[in-house]
Write a protein that holds these residues in place. Structure first.
Motif, PDB file in Angstrom:
ATOM      1  N   PRO A 119       0.915  -1.325  -0.118  1.00 36.19           N
ATOM      2  CA  PRO A 119       0.041   0.094   0.114  1.00 36.19           C
ATOM      3  C   PRO A 119       0.965   1.320  -0.080  1.00 36.19           C
ATOM      4  CG  PRO A 119      -0.774  -1.483   1.743  1.00 36.19           C
ATOM      5  CD  PRO A 119       0.258  -2.160   1.114  1.00 36.19           C
ATOM      6  N   ILE A 120       2.059   1.276   0.681  1.00 40.13           N
ATOM      7  CA  ILE A 120       2.991   2.441   0.749  1.00 40.13           C
ATOM      8  C   ILE A 120       3.379   2.541  -0.623  1.00 40.13           C
ATOM      9  CG2 ILE A 120       4.963   3.477   1.706  1.00 40.13           C
ATOM     10  CD1 ILE A 120       4.624   1.863   4.105  1.00 40.13           C
ATOM     11  N   GLY A 121       3.832   1.489  -1.389  1.00 36.24           N
ATOM     12  CA  GLY A 121       4.154   1.536  -2.774  1.00 36.24           C
ATOM     13  C   GLY A 121       3.274   2.274  -3.739  1.00 36.24           C
ATOM     14  N   ILE A 122       1.997   1.816  -3.606  1.00 36.37           N
ATOM     15  CA  ILE A 122       0.923   2.471  -4.510  1.00 36.37           C
ATOM     16  C   ILE A 122       0.870   4.065  -3.954  1.00 36.37           C
ATOM     17  CG2 ILE A 122      -1.460   2.351  -5.185  1.00 36.37           C
ATOM     18  CD1 ILE A 122      -1.454  -0.520  -4.163  1.00 36.37           C
ATOM     19  N   TRP A 123       0.810   4.362  -2.649  1.00 37.03           N
ATOM     20  CA  TRP A 123       0.739   5.487  -2.150  1.00 37.03           C
ATOM     21  C   TRP A 123       1.764   6.467  -2.794  1.00 37.03           C
ATOM     22  CZ3 TRP A 123       4.043   8.789   0.853  1.00 37.03           C
ATOM     23  CH2 TRP A 123       3.418   9.856   1.518  1.00 37.03           C
ATOM     24  N   VAL A 124       3.083   5.824  -2.968  1.00 42.29           N
ATOM     25  CA  VAL A 124       4.261   6.858  -3.440  1.00 42.29           C
ATOM     26  C   VAL A 124       3.752   7.029  -5.145  1.00 42.29           C
ATOM     27  CG1 VAL A 124       6.694   6.626  -4.176  1.00 42.29           C
ATOM     28  CG2 VAL A 124       5.991   5.911  -1.819  1.00 42.29           C
ATOM     29  N   VAL A 125       3.394   6.085  -5.525  1.00 36.43           N
ATOM     30  CA  VAL A 125       3.111   6.211  -7.069  1.00 36.43           C
ATOM     31  C   VAL A 125       2.081   7.395  -7.059  1.00 36.43           C
ATOM     32  CG1 VAL A 125       2.146   5.153  -9.010  1.00 36.43           C
ATOM     33  CG2 VAL A 125       3.797   3.891  -7.760  1.00 36.43           C
ATOM     34  N   LEU A 126       0.891   7.254  -6.581  1.00 38.71           N
ATOM     35  CA  LEU A 126      -0.180   8.105  -6.517  1.00 38.71           C
ATOM     36  C   LEU A 126       0.291   9.737  -6.051  1.00 38.71           C
ATOM     37  CD1 LEU A 126      -3.123   6.736  -4.738  1.00 38.71           C
ATOM     38  CD2 LEU A 126      -2.800   6.928  -7.184  1.00 38.71           C
ATOM     39  N   ASP A 127       1.123   9.814  -5.111  1.00 39.44           N
ATOM     40  CA  ASP A 127       2.006  10.933  -4.694  1.00 39.44           C
ATOM     41  C   ASP A 127       2.710  11.750  -5.660  1.00 39.44           C
ATOM     42  OD1 ASP A 127       2.523  12.860  -2.380  1.00 39.44           O
ATOM     43  OD2 ASP A 127       4.609  12.286  -3.008  1.00 39.44           O
ATOM     44  N   ASN A 128       3.561  10.893  -6.496  1.00 44.04           N
ATOM     45  CA  ASN A 128       4.223  11.340  -7.554  1.00 44.04           C
ATOM     46  C   ASN A 128       3.470  11.831  -8.924  1.00 44.04           C
ATOM     47  OD1 ASN A 128       7.156  11.536  -8.694  1.00 44.04           O
ATOM     48  ND2 ASN A 128       6.104  10.329 -10.369  1.00 44.04           N
ATOM     49  N   ALA A 129       2.364  11.019  -8.978  1.00 41.13           N
ATOM     50  CA  ALA A 129       1.361  11.524  -9.874  1.00 41.13           C
ATOM     51  C   ALA A 129       0.779  12.657  -9.740  1.00 41.13           C
ATOM     52  CB  ALA A 129       0.335  10.425 -10.442  1.00 41.13           C
ATOM     53  N   GLY A 130       0.845  13.293  -8.596  1.00 44.09           N
ATOM     54  CA  GLY A 130       0.241  14.444  -8.018  1.00 44.09           C
ATOM     55  C   GLY A 130      -1.090  14.366  -7.274  1.00 44.09           C
ATOM     56  N   PHE A 131      -1.490  13.310  -7.089  1.00 47.20           N
ATOM     57  CA  PHE A 131      -2.957  13.130  -6.450  1.00 47.20           C
ATOM     58  C   PHE A 131      -2.673  13.448  -4.932  1.00 47.20           C
ATOM     59  CE2 PHE A 131      -3.392   9.976 -10.001  1.00 47.20           C
ATOM     60  CZ  PHE A 131      -4.613  10.601 -10.432  1.00 47.20           C
ATOM     61  N   LYS A 132      -3.857  13.773  -4.201  1.00 39.41           N
ATOM     62  CA  LYS A 132      -3.803  14.101  -2.775  1.00 39.41           C
ATOM     63  C   LYS A 132      -3.933  12.848  -2.214  1.00 39.41           C
ATOM     64  CE  LYS A 132      -6.399  17.224   0.262  1.00 39.41           C
ATOM     65  NZ  LYS A 132      -6.798  16.595   1.422  1.00 39.41           N
ATOM     66  N   THR A 133      -2.889  12.353  -1.458  1.00 37.34           N
ATOM     67  CA  THR A 133      -2.613  11.056  -1.172  1.00 37.34           C
ATOM     68  C   THR A 133      -3.583  10.667   0.304  1.00 37.34           C
ATOM     69  OG1 THR A 133      -0.734  11.566  -0.017  1.00 37.34           O
ATOM     70  CG2 THR A 133      -0.618  10.274  -2.190  1.00 37.34           C
ATOM     71  N   ASP A 134      -3.864  11.740   0.843  1.00 29.07           N
ATOM     72  CA  ASP A 134      -4.793  11.573   1.987  1.00 29.07           C
ATOM     73  C   ASP A 134      -6.290  11.623   1.816  1.00 29.07           C
ATOM     74  OD1 ASP A 134      -4.551  14.059   1.728  1.00 29.07           O
ATOM     75  OD2 ASP A 134      -4.417  14.734   3.650  1.00 29.07           O
ATOM     76  N   SER A 135      -6.563  11.673   0.657  1.00 28.11           N
ATOM     77  CA  SER A 135      -8.243  11.928   0.428  1.00 28.11           C
ATOM     78  C   SER A 135      -8.756  10.667   0.348  1.00 28.11           C
ATOM     79  CB  SER A 135      -8.310  12.444  -1.067  1.00 28.11           C
ATOM     80  OG  SER A 135      -7.593  11.479  -1.848  1.00 28.11           O
ATOM     81  N   TYR A 136     -10.038  10.574   0.416  1.00 32.88           N
ATOM     82  CA  TYR A 136     -10.676   9.349   0.475  1.00 32.88           C
ATOM     83  C   TYR A 136     -10.649   8.656  -0.682  1.00 32.88           C
ATOM     84  CZ  TYR A 136     -13.397  10.405   4.746  1.00 32.88           C
ATOM     85  OH  TYR A 136     -13.651  10.698   6.076  1.00 32.88           O
ATOM     86  N   ALA A 137     -10.469   9.493  -2.029  1.00 32.17           N
ATOM     87  CA  ALA A 137     -10.480   8.788  -3.485  1.00 32.17           C
ATOM     88  C   ALA A 137      -9.227   8.001  -3.481  1.00 32.17           C
ATOM     89  CB  ALA A 137     -10.476   9.862  -4.251  1.00 32.17           C
ATOM     90  N   SER A 138      -8.218   8.555  -3.133  1.00 28.43           N
ATOM     91  CA  SER A 138      -6.858   7.847  -3.111  1.00 28.43           C
ATOM     92  C   SER A 138      -6.691   6.670  -2.064  1.00 28.43           C
ATOM     93  CB  SER A 138      -5.605   8.779  -2.642  1.00 28.43           C
ATOM     94  OG  SER A 138      -5.586   9.907  -3.605  1.00 28.43           O
ATOM     95  N   GLN A 139      -7.312   6.963  -0.950  1.00 31.52           N
ATOM     96  CA  GLN A 139      -7.390   5.798   0.048  1.00 31.52           C
ATOM     97  C   GLN A 139      -8.068   4.573  -0.449  1.00 31.52           C
ATOM     98  OE1 GLN A 139      -7.072   5.872   4.026  1.00 31.52           O
ATOM     99  NE2 GLN A 139      -7.110   8.366   4.067  1.00 31.52           N
ATOM    100  N   SER A 140      -9.303   5.027  -1.340  1.00 26.85           N
ATOM    101  CA  SER A 140     -10.178   4.086  -1.950  1.00 26.85           C
ATOM    102  C   SER A 140      -9.680   3.049  -3.047  1.00 26.85           C
ATOM    103  CB  SER A 140     -11.523   4.585  -2.495  1.00 26.85           C
ATOM    104  OG  SER A 140     -12.172   5.362  -1.516  1.00 26.85           O
ATOM    105  N   PHE A 141      -8.740   3.844  -3.733  1.00 20.92           N
ATOM    106  CA  PHE A 141      -7.827   3.162  -4.708  1.00 20.92           C
ATOM    107  C   PHE A 141      -7.040   2.404  -4.129  1.00 20.92           C
ATOM    108  CE2 PHE A 141      -4.335   3.143  -7.859  1.00 20.92           C
ATOM    109  CZ  PHE A 141      -4.894   2.711  -8.946  1.00 20.92           C
ATOM    110  N   ILE A 142      -6.293   2.701  -3.324  1.00 20.49           N
ATOM    111  CA  ILE A 142      -5.263   1.843  -2.550  1.00 20.49           C
ATOM    112  C   ILE A 142      -5.676   0.656  -2.082  1.00 20.49           C
ATOM    113  CG2 ILE A 142      -3.419   1.535  -0.808  1.00 20.49           C
ATOM    114  CD1 ILE A 142      -2.910   4.859  -1.187  1.00 20.49           C
TER     115      ILE A 142
END
Lengths: 326, 171
Positions: A119-142
């Protein structure tokens, strides 16, 4: 060759003499019927197994701290390699270890590392892509990606540990996805909505636990029953709120839920139901006494009544345990 | 059929959270299909909070303003706020002049004639399972009433808590 009736009669006699246990009969049946029992979660944890899991958790901590301390220095590729890369590697190592029954538990420690690090790996990818990583959407994706990963892993390898991870990531997904749908909407009271979600998750856990109790996934039932009943009784007690904002519906229905849990503890032979049912009944007695009787009868008398009620509840709980669960 | 009967508790266990997701989504989006707020409204927004040059009021359904004196207690440089009209059908705001705003008939009730009011949104943070932070989000606004709520796309010139002031519903 003895007939079926003779064998059953013999088992009955041995059971009466307390020579044979239910588990021994079940194990013998499973062995004969070629049901492959997944031992990872069924086996009682020894010192070695506990150390495997602690080791796995420490590896996870090491990776997290490495990432946190060197966040600005590390490039994107390194971050992904450290997190997603090591998560996938741990998953593959877990698969390799699981092939040998002698070191299967070591494999489960590697599965634990992969479940924590990926999950941290996916979080890193989302963060690099410019997504707000602590949002519900990002966490739902992870959580959604992790849920799908472990569901497919279970379909492929039929290991209980993948079911356990699927349930955990599924719960994470459920909370985040519903949060994402509702986010900010003034029609929903955040706090109450959270309690209803806990109630639903608890109900789901108990149903799934009961379904698992009858097959080779029985080792997961205890965990699901425990968290499920805490979720249901905890959220129902909280939804009852406190005078003068009390919710009469939840305050009235609550004793039914608690006694239902105590009754079910006998039916499904669950010590978790009995223990938590007893504790939550005591909590309810304290709550109701202090809420409604502390002024009328006086606080000291209310405390005496509460104490006597709790002694009665404790006695009832021990009686049920002795009579039906041991 | 035999499989369903055999695994009924498992199916119920998985179906309950799925049904809750569907129920929540339907309860948010379905009423919005049938119930639409219809009243446009006027609001002001300033990048300097309440430090407006003028005080805006509604008298006889018309917008009026009176100049606020600069006193010893408020020595700051007062700024003119911007007036916006919000079209509820398109959910878009447009800046208008004070003169244009004066031509409108306004209703200063907090609840619109069709039963809606404007409220702040909420915000909750945290990672699962620690969703414990929940607070008012001063940068989001909803029109709420009759079992529905819709997010408003307002033009806000700042993110401070006093960035929005409702003036009235347009009649």
């Amino acid at each position: 060759m003895a007939t079926k009736e003779e064998v059953i009669g013999y088992i009955k006699t041995l059971a009466e003499q307390k020579i044979l246990t239910r588990d021994e009969v079940a194990t013998a049946y499973d062995s004969g019927s070629k049901i492959k029992v997944d031992t990872i979660l069924a086996r009682k944890l020894g010192i070695a197994e506990i150390l495997y899991y602690i080791g796995g958790a420490i590896i996870f901590l090491g990776i997290s701290i490495l990432l946190w301390q060197n966040w600005t220095i590390l490039g994107f590729g390194t971050k992904v390699l450290v997190t997603l890369g090591s998560g996938v590697a741990a998953y593959i190592v877990g698969l390799l270890f699981s092939r040998d029954e002698q070191i299967e538990t070591v494999g489960s420690a590697f599965y634990l590392i992969s479940a924590l690090v990926m999950p941290i790996g996916i979080w890193v990818v989302l963060d690099n892509a410019g997504f707000k990583t602590d949002s519900y959407a990002s966490q739902s994706f992870i959580s959604g990606v992790m849920l799908i990963t472990y569901l497919f892993s279970w379909l492929a390898f039929r290991k209980n540990i993948f079911i356990l991870f699927s349930i955990l990531f599924g719960t994470w997904f459920f909370f985040n996805f519903t949060g994402w749908i509702v986010q900010g909407n003034p029609l929903f009271d955040d706090w109450k909505f959270s309690m209803y979600r806990v109630l639903v998750a608890g109900t789901a856990y108990i149903n799934i636990g009961y379904a698992f109790s009858k097959n080779e996934r029985a080792p997961l039932s205890g965990f699901l029953y425990g968290f499920g009943i805490v979720g249901i009784l905890g959220s129902a007690l909280t939804l009852g709120e406190w005078k003068p904002n009390q919710n009469i519906f939840w305050e009235l229905i609550y004793p039914g839920l608690v006694f239902g849990a105590l009754f079910l503890s006998v039916y499904i032979k669950s010590k978790a139901f009995l223990t938590w049912g007893t504790l939550f009944l005591m909590a309810y007695i304290i709550k109701i006494t202090s809420e409604y009787f502390s002024t009328g009868l006086g606080w000291p008398l209310a405390l005496v009544l509460a104490g006597l009620s709790m002694i009665a509840v404790g006695y009832m709980s021990i009686s049920i345990k002795r009579k039906y669960l041991t | 059929m035999g499989y369903i009967r055999k695994n009924i508790t498992l199916i119920i266990g998985i179906a309950i959270p799925v049904l809750m997701i569907i129920f929540v989504a339907v309860s948010i989006y379905l009423p919005g299909i049938f119930i639409e707020p219809k009243s446009n409204f006027l609001y002001i927004s300033s990048n300097d909070g309440y430090n407006s040059t003028y005080k805006y009021t509604i008298q006889n359904k018309k917008l009026t303003r009176s100049e606020l004196p600069i006193t010893k207690n408020s020595p700051r440089v007062l700024k003119e706020v911007k007036i916006y009209i919000h079209d509820i059908a398109t959910n878009k705001s447009k800046e208008i002049s004070f003169g244009e705003a004066q031509e409108l008939n306004l209703n200063s009730n907090l609840v619109s004639p069709d039963g809606f009011k404007i409220v702040h949104g909420g915000r909750s943070d945290g990672f699962f399972p620690f969703f414990i932070w929940s607070e008012t989000d001063y940068s989001t606004f909803y029109v709420q009433g009759r079992s529905i709520s819709k997010k408003l796309n307002l033009i806000l010139t700042s993110l401070s808590y006093d960035n929005f002031r409702f003036i009235g519903w347009i009649e």
